[in-house]
Scaffold this active site. Sequence first.
Site, PDB file in Angstrom:
ATOM      1  N   CYS A 126      -7.925  -5.560  -8.657  1.00 62.43           N
ATOM      2  CA  CYS A 126      -7.162  -6.248  -7.599  1.00 62.43           C
ATOM      3  C   CYS A 126      -8.020  -7.224  -6.805  1.00 62.43           C
ATOM      4  O   CYS A 126      -7.492  -8.060  -6.078  1.00 62.43           O
ATOM      5  CB  CYS A 126      -6.550  -5.226  -6.655  1.00 62.43           C
ATOM      6  SG  CYS A 126      -5.483  -4.087  -7.494  1.00 62.43           S
ATOM      7  N   HIS A 266      -4.961  -7.930   0.515  1.00 60.72           N
ATOM      8  CA  HIS A 266      -4.399  -7.425  -0.741  1.00 60.72           C
ATOM      9  C   HIS A 266      -3.086  -6.713  -0.418  1.00 60.72           C
ATOM     10  O   HIS A 266      -2.995  -5.970   0.567  1.00 60.72           O
ATOM     11  CB  HIS A 266      -5.393  -6.465  -1.398  1.00 60.72           C
ATOM     12  CG  HIS A 266      -4.857  -5.851  -2.655  1.00 60.72           C
ATOM     13  ND1 HIS A 266      -4.177  -6.586  -3.597  1.00 60.72           N
ATOM     14  CD2 HIS A 266      -4.880  -4.579  -3.126  1.00 60.72           C
ATOM     15  CE1 HIS A 266      -3.807  -5.795  -4.585  1.00 60.72           C
ATOM     16  NE2 HIS A 266      -4.224  -4.570  -4.329  1.00 60.72           N
ATOM     17  N   ASN A 296       2.596  -4.254  -5.535  1.00 65.35           N
ATOM     18  CA  ASN A 296       1.188  -4.572  -5.775  1.00 65.35           C
ATOM     19  C   ASN A 296       1.061  -5.253  -7.138  1.00 65.35           C
ATOM     20  O   ASN A 296       1.252  -4.616  -8.169  1.00 65.35           O
ATOM     21  CB  ASN A 296       0.381  -3.265  -5.734  1.00 65.35           C
ATOM     22  CG  ASN A 296      -1.102  -3.479  -5.974  1.00 65.35           C
ATOM     23  OD1 ASN A 296      -1.535  -4.571  -6.337  1.00 65.35           O
ATOM     24  ND2 ASN A 296      -1.876  -2.428  -5.784  1.00 65.35           N
TER      25      ASN A 296
HETATM   26  N1  ACO Z   1       8.391   9.700  -4.705  1.00 62.52           N
HETATM   27  C1  ACO Z   1       8.492  10.902  -4.108  1.00 62.52           C
HETATM   28  N2  ACO Z   1       7.450  11.726  -3.945  1.00 62.52           N
HETATM   29  C2  ACO Z   1       6.261  11.287  -4.371  1.00 62.52           C
HETATM   30  C3  ACO Z   1       6.086  10.044  -4.999  1.00 62.52           C
HETATM   31  C4  ACO Z   1       7.209   9.231  -5.170  1.00 62.52           C
HETATM   32  N3  ACO Z   1       7.156   8.028  -5.744  1.00 62.52           N
HETATM   33  N4  ACO Z   1       4.784   9.894  -5.313  1.00 62.52           N
HETATM   34  C5  ACO Z   1       4.157  10.993  -4.909  1.00 62.52           C
HETATM   35  N5  ACO Z   1       5.031  11.840  -4.351  1.00 62.52           N
HETATM   36  C6  ACO Z   1       4.797  13.155  -3.790  1.00 62.52           C
HETATM   37  C7  ACO Z   1       3.523  13.771  -4.272  1.00 62.52           C
HETATM   38  O1  ACO Z   1       3.718  14.378  -5.537  1.00 62.52           O
HETATM   39  C8  ACO Z   1       3.240  14.775  -3.197  1.00 62.52           C
HETATM   40  O2  ACO Z   1       4.036  15.899  -3.433  1.00 62.52           O
HETATM   41  P1  ACO Z   1       3.416  17.363  -3.245  1.00 62.52           P
HETATM   42  O3  ACO Z   1       3.017  17.423  -1.791  1.00 62.52           O
HETATM   43  O4  ACO Z   1       4.568  18.238  -3.592  1.00 62.52           O
HETATM   44  O5  ACO Z   1       2.257  17.431  -4.166  1.00 62.52           O
HETATM   45  C9  ACO Z   1       3.760  14.091  -1.940  1.00 62.52           C
HETATM   46  O6  ACO Z   1       4.632  13.047  -2.384  1.00 62.52           O
HETATM   47  C10 ACO Z   1       2.701  13.477  -1.072  1.00 62.52           C
HETATM   48  O7  ACO Z   1       1.837  12.761  -1.908  1.00 62.52           O
HETATM   49  P2  ACO Z   1       0.580  12.073  -1.320  1.00 62.52           P
HETATM   50  O8  ACO Z   1      -0.255  11.538  -2.424  1.00 62.52           O
HETATM   51  O9  ACO Z   1      -0.043  12.942  -0.301  1.00 62.52           O
HETATM   52  O10 ACO Z   1       1.269  10.867  -0.554  1.00 62.52           O
HETATM   53  P3  ACO Z   1       0.579   9.818   0.343  1.00 62.52           P
HETATM   54  O11 ACO Z   1       1.093   9.882   1.711  1.00 62.52           O
HETATM   55  O12 ACO Z   1      -0.909   9.789   0.178  1.00 62.52           O
HETATM   56  O13 ACO Z   1       1.115   8.458  -0.288  1.00 62.52           O
HETATM   57  C11 ACO Z   1       0.434   6.764  -1.826  1.00 62.52           C
HETATM   58  C12 ACO Z   1       0.871   8.195  -1.655  1.00 62.52           C
HETATM   59  C13 ACO Z   1       1.540   5.835  -1.382  1.00 62.52           C
HETATM   60  C14 ACO Z   1       0.099   6.492  -3.279  1.00 62.52           C
HETATM   61  C15 ACO Z   1      -0.799   6.528  -0.916  1.00 62.52           C
HETATM   62  O14 ACO Z   1      -1.756   7.514  -1.147  1.00 62.52           O
HETATM   63  C16 ACO Z   1      -1.409   5.198  -1.147  1.00 62.52           C
HETATM   64  O15 ACO Z   1      -0.827   4.177  -0.851  1.00 62.52           O
HETATM   65  N6  ACO Z   1      -2.635   5.137  -1.679  1.00 62.52           N
HETATM   66  C17 ACO Z   1      -3.255   3.889  -1.993  1.00 62.52           C
HETATM   67  C18 ACO Z   1      -2.701   3.404  -3.266  1.00 62.52           C
HETATM   68  C19 ACO Z   1      -3.091   1.997  -3.532  1.00 62.52           C
HETATM   69  O16 ACO Z   1      -3.080   1.193  -2.650  1.00 62.52           O
HETATM   70  N7  ACO Z   1      -3.425   1.743  -4.771  1.00 62.52           N
HETATM   71  C20 ACO Z   1      -3.771   0.501  -5.234  1.00 62.52           C
HETATM   72  C21 ACO Z   1      -4.952  -0.095  -4.485  1.00 62.52           C
HETATM   73  S1  ACO Z   1      -6.082  -0.876  -5.471  1.00 62.52           S
HETATM   74  C22 ACO Z   1      -5.197  -1.740  -6.469  1.00 62.52           C
HETATM   75  O17 ACO Z   1      -4.382  -2.485  -6.015  1.00 62.52           O
HETATM   76  C23 ACO Z   1      -5.351  -1.532  -7.927  1.00 62.52           C
END
Ligand code: ACO
Length: 339
Positions: A126, A266, A296
């Site tokens: 990214c 980003h 993204n």
């Molecule tokens: N729908 C519903 N539930 C979901 C989903 C979904 N799409 N995805 C995950 N969950 C669930 C998980 O399984 C978890 O369930 P559990 O508690 O029963 O295990 C629960 O939601 C909470 O999951 P977390 O991972 O704790 O959720 P979080 O608040 O951290 O949000 C997210 C997840 C959005 C991915 C966040 O961590 C994030 O944005 N991280 C950065 C990701 C990113 O930016 N990546 C790319 C950057 S670099 C690049 O661009 C390549």
Amino acid sequence: MNAPLPRTRQHLPKRTVSIIGTGSHVPERVLTNAELEKMVETSDEWIVTRTGIRERRIAGPEETTSEMAAKAAMAALENAGIGAEEIDLILVATVTPDMFFPSTACFVQAKIGATRAACFDLSAACSGFLYALEVAQQFITSHTYSTILVIGADKLSSIVDWKDRNTCVLFGDGAGAAVLRHRAGGHGVVATHMGSNGNLADILHIPGGGCLNPVTSQNFDQRLNTIRMNGKETYKQAVTAMLSAAQAVLEESGLRFEDLACIIPHQANLRIIEAIADRMKLPLEKFMINLDRFGNTSAAAVAIALDEANRTGRMQVGEYVLLVVFGGGLTWASSVIQW
Ligand code: ACO
């Protein structure tokens, strides 16, 4: 007696590098959160509150990375008011090339008719567009090339596991481009900062498809050719790295956060952008945000946002703009531009 050394470009003064045109392209097909609800166990409410994303664009089978990149490039050339034959170098930042080789940049060259250009791809996930911008800058500053086309383009839909709700809701496809050229006495790139941490490669990667885990039916069945991400860790690293990259480049530029007219980050997650805005003590209105519409798009994200900021008049001539990115690698980069 030795013959005198030829006069090299090193004797020439450094040059300011300006972005003289921008362009972007996204596929027409819109994939909404409501449609994703039918594909995996998720909800519009979960996706919007955790990420800010409402919809994303998905490319069809014929819409390759080079196809989107070429369309973004043509728009950037038109915006710059120059022809493809004036380009000396095409740099494409991507992690989803059309093929391992030839480079996507070569495919773009053929599509837009940039016959004079040298071409190569660059991989920084990214962060790729800003890495490519810095490489281009160095080539122009050193008088090696005059006019460079920099493109960030990715078709992440081709490497997403559409059964994994943790990742498939986050990504989209698209391309953004910028034309760079020396402009005498003009404004341009003030400073750029880049960083990487290969020790954290595991938190965001695609394990298969390369020589470590080549394409075999067994690796394919295990979906090793798709994105793996530790979301929580990625989130933490993204906030820390983008903030320190922004601080580093501002320090080098002799500027403060309040001197910035616009911040183009980003486009991964609204919560990441909010966290950065909070730590910079800047209002969210100063940030260019379009992830609600495109998700993204990896290397394309900041380039598409830059083009949108340019075309909607978010940046006035002479104003300072900060671009800041984060991606797999890990990689991060920031750039201050006087528009
Ligand atoms: N729908 C519903 N539930 C979901 C989903 C979904 N799409 N995805 C995950 N969950 C669930 C998980 O399984 C978890 O369930 P559990 O508690 O029963 O295990 C629960 O939601 C909470 O999951 P977390 O991972 O704790 O959720 P979080 O608040 O951290 O949000 C997210 C997840 C959005 C991915 C966040 O961590 C994030 O944005 N991280 C950065 C990701 C990113 O930016 N990546 C790319 C950057 S670099 C690049 O661009 C390549």
